[in-house]
Design a protein around this motif. Sequence first.
Motif, PDB file in Angstrom:
ATOM      1  N   TRP A 250      -3.144  15.046   8.887  1.00 26.79           N
ATOM      2  CA  TRP A 250      -1.960  14.198   8.882  1.00 26.79           C
ATOM      3  C   TRP A 250      -0.649  14.974   8.788  1.00 26.79           C
ATOM      4  O   TRP A 250       0.424  14.390   8.861  1.00 26.79           O
ATOM      5  CB  TRP A 250      -2.061  13.170   7.746  1.00 26.79           C
TER       6      TRP A 250
ATOM      7  N   TYR B 246       1.323  18.375   1.013  1.00 25.96           N
ATOM      8  CA  TYR B 246       0.367  17.439   1.604  1.00 25.96           C
ATOM      9  C   TYR B 246      -0.870  17.381   0.730  1.00 25.96           C
ATOM     10  O   TYR B 246      -0.929  18.031  -0.307  1.00 25.96           O
ATOM     11  CB  TYR B 246       0.037  17.827   3.055  1.00 25.96           C
ATOM     12  N   ASP B 247      -1.847  16.610   1.124  1.00 30.23           N
ATOM     13  CA  ASP B 247      -3.065  16.435   0.335  1.00 30.23           C
ATOM     14  C   ASP B 247      -3.964  17.655   0.528  1.00 30.23           C
ATOM     15  O   ASP B 247      -4.919  17.621   1.304  1.00 30.23           O
ATOM     16  CB  ASP B 247      -3.765  15.144   0.753  1.00 30.23           C
TER      17      ASP B 247
ATOM     18  N   LYS C  78      -7.928  17.366  -0.365  1.00 27.45           N
ATOM     19  CA  LYS C  78      -8.785  16.406   0.319  1.00 27.45           C
ATOM     20  C   LYS C  78     -10.043  17.106   0.858  1.00 27.45           C
ATOM     21  O   LYS C  78      -9.971  18.210   1.381  1.00 27.45           O
ATOM     22  CB  LYS C  78      -8.024  15.722   1.449  1.00 27.45           C
TER      23      LYS C  78
ATOM     24  N   ARG D 150       4.939   9.141   5.429  1.00 31.02           N
ATOM     25  CA  ARG D 150       4.011   8.485   4.519  1.00 31.02           C
ATOM     26  C   ARG D 150       3.025   7.642   5.305  1.00 31.02           C
ATOM     27  O   ARG D 150       3.399   6.905   6.214  1.00 31.02           O
ATOM     28  CB  ARG D 150       4.814   7.617   3.544  1.00 31.02           C
ATOM     29  N   GLU D 151       1.735   7.757   4.936  1.00 31.94           N
ATOM     30  CA  GLU D 151       0.700   6.930   5.549  1.00 31.94           C
ATOM     31  C   GLU D 151       1.023   5.462   5.302  1.00 31.94           C
ATOM     32  O   GLU D 151       1.408   5.082   4.196  1.00 31.94           O
ATOM     33  CB  GLU D 151      -0.664   7.277   4.938  1.00 31.94           C
TER      34      GLU D 151
ATOM     35  N   TYR E  26       3.908  13.045   2.649  1.00 32.48           N
ATOM     36  CA  TYR E  26       3.836  14.455   2.979  1.00 32.48           C
ATOM     37  C   TYR E  26       5.289  14.884   3.163  1.00 32.48           C
ATOM     38  O   TYR E  26       6.105  14.132   3.696  1.00 32.48           O
ATOM     39  CB  TYR E  26       3.061  14.674   4.270  1.00 32.48           C
TER      40      TYR E  26
ATOM     41  N   GLU F  99       0.853  -1.185   0.000  1.00 33.41           N
ATOM     42  CA  GLU F  99       0.000   0.000   0.000  1.00 33.41           C
ATOM     43  C   GLU F  99       0.894   1.242   0.000  1.00 33.41           C
ATOM     44  O   GLU F  99       1.447   1.621   1.026  1.00 33.41           O
ATOM     45  CB  GLU F  99      -0.898  -0.005   1.240  1.00 33.41           C
ATOM     46  N   TYR F 100       1.072   1.860  -1.169  1.00 38.36           N
ATOM     47  CA  TYR F 100       1.932   3.036  -1.274  1.00 38.36           C
ATOM     48  C   TYR F 100       1.088   4.302  -1.311  1.00 38.36           C
ATOM     49  O   TYR F 100       0.135   4.409  -2.072  1.00 38.36           O
ATOM     50  CB  TYR F 100       2.800   2.970  -2.541  1.00 38.36           C
ATOM     51  N   HIS F 101       1.429   5.239  -0.454  1.00 40.32           N
ATOM     52  CA  HIS F 101       0.795   6.552  -0.442  1.00 40.32           C
ATOM     53  C   HIS F 101       1.885   7.595  -0.673  1.00 40.32           C
ATOM     54  O   HIS F 101       3.001   7.452  -0.185  1.00 40.32           O
ATOM     55  CB  HIS F 101       0.124   6.829   0.911  1.00 40.32           C
ATOM     56  N   LYS F 102       1.554   8.649  -1.409  1.00 41.53           N
ATOM     57  CA  LYS F 102       2.507   9.735  -1.613  1.00 41.53           C
ATOM     58  C   LYS F 102       2.843  10.342  -0.253  1.00 41.53           C
ATOM     59  O   LYS F 102       1.946  10.572   0.563  1.00 41.53           O
ATOM     60  CB  LYS F 102       1.911  10.813  -2.511  1.00 41.53           C
TER      61      LYS F 102
ATOM     62  N   THR G 196       1.116  16.958  -2.661  1.00 41.43           N
ATOM     63  CA  THR G 196       2.121  15.904  -2.516  1.00 41.43           C
ATOM     64  C   THR G 196       2.714  15.578  -3.874  1.00 41.43           C
ATOM     65  O   THR G 196       2.158  15.933  -4.915  1.00 41.43           O
ATOM     66  CB  THR G 196       1.493  14.625  -1.925  1.00 41.43           C
TER      67      THR G 196
END
Length: 176
Positions: free
Chosen positions: A79, A67-68, A71, A138-139, A47, A42-45, A105
């Motif tokens: 976050w 950051y996002d 959203k 990263r989340e 921050y 599970e890859y998240h961009k 991000t």
Amino acid sequence: MSNKMPTLLSRSLMLTLPLASGWAMAADLSVKFDLPQLNVAEYHKPYVAIWIERADQSVASSLALLYDVKKKDNAGEKWVKDLRTWWRKAGREATLPIDGVSGATRAAGSHTMNFNAARNGLDKLPAGEYKLVVEAAREAGGRELVKVPFNWAGKGKLAANAAGKEELGAVSLQIQ
């Protein structure tokens, strides 16, 4: 009206005189950083926060906060606290989004960001020891901080670099 002209002219000259000082002539800063492509389920961009730190470790200038920003209901702001070092030093006091600092991000890859000296307060930095600091979180992932020390003389060109090990790759700065 002619009596006011010398006053306006002298005020105008006074306002432009500081521009001739060495500090106002400071060059622009370019930061290049790599976000490695991680082979995870599970890859998240990540921050990312980028700032200049004084020798006493206080923040001289927050340059970027990625950051996002899109959203729904500003949920991405929640976050930003995961950028723990930046958050403790500058983020708690900030109202997000920060004009001219906040941005979206970035995906894995090599990224270059350019910062205007006058707009980011870099033209007011006295000569001395500083660090460019890049922090990534990263989340469902890790967090990493890379510091690039540099000695700012107040003018001239400068280049320095360092590298991360997991969430960040190569990090470099150039002052031109």
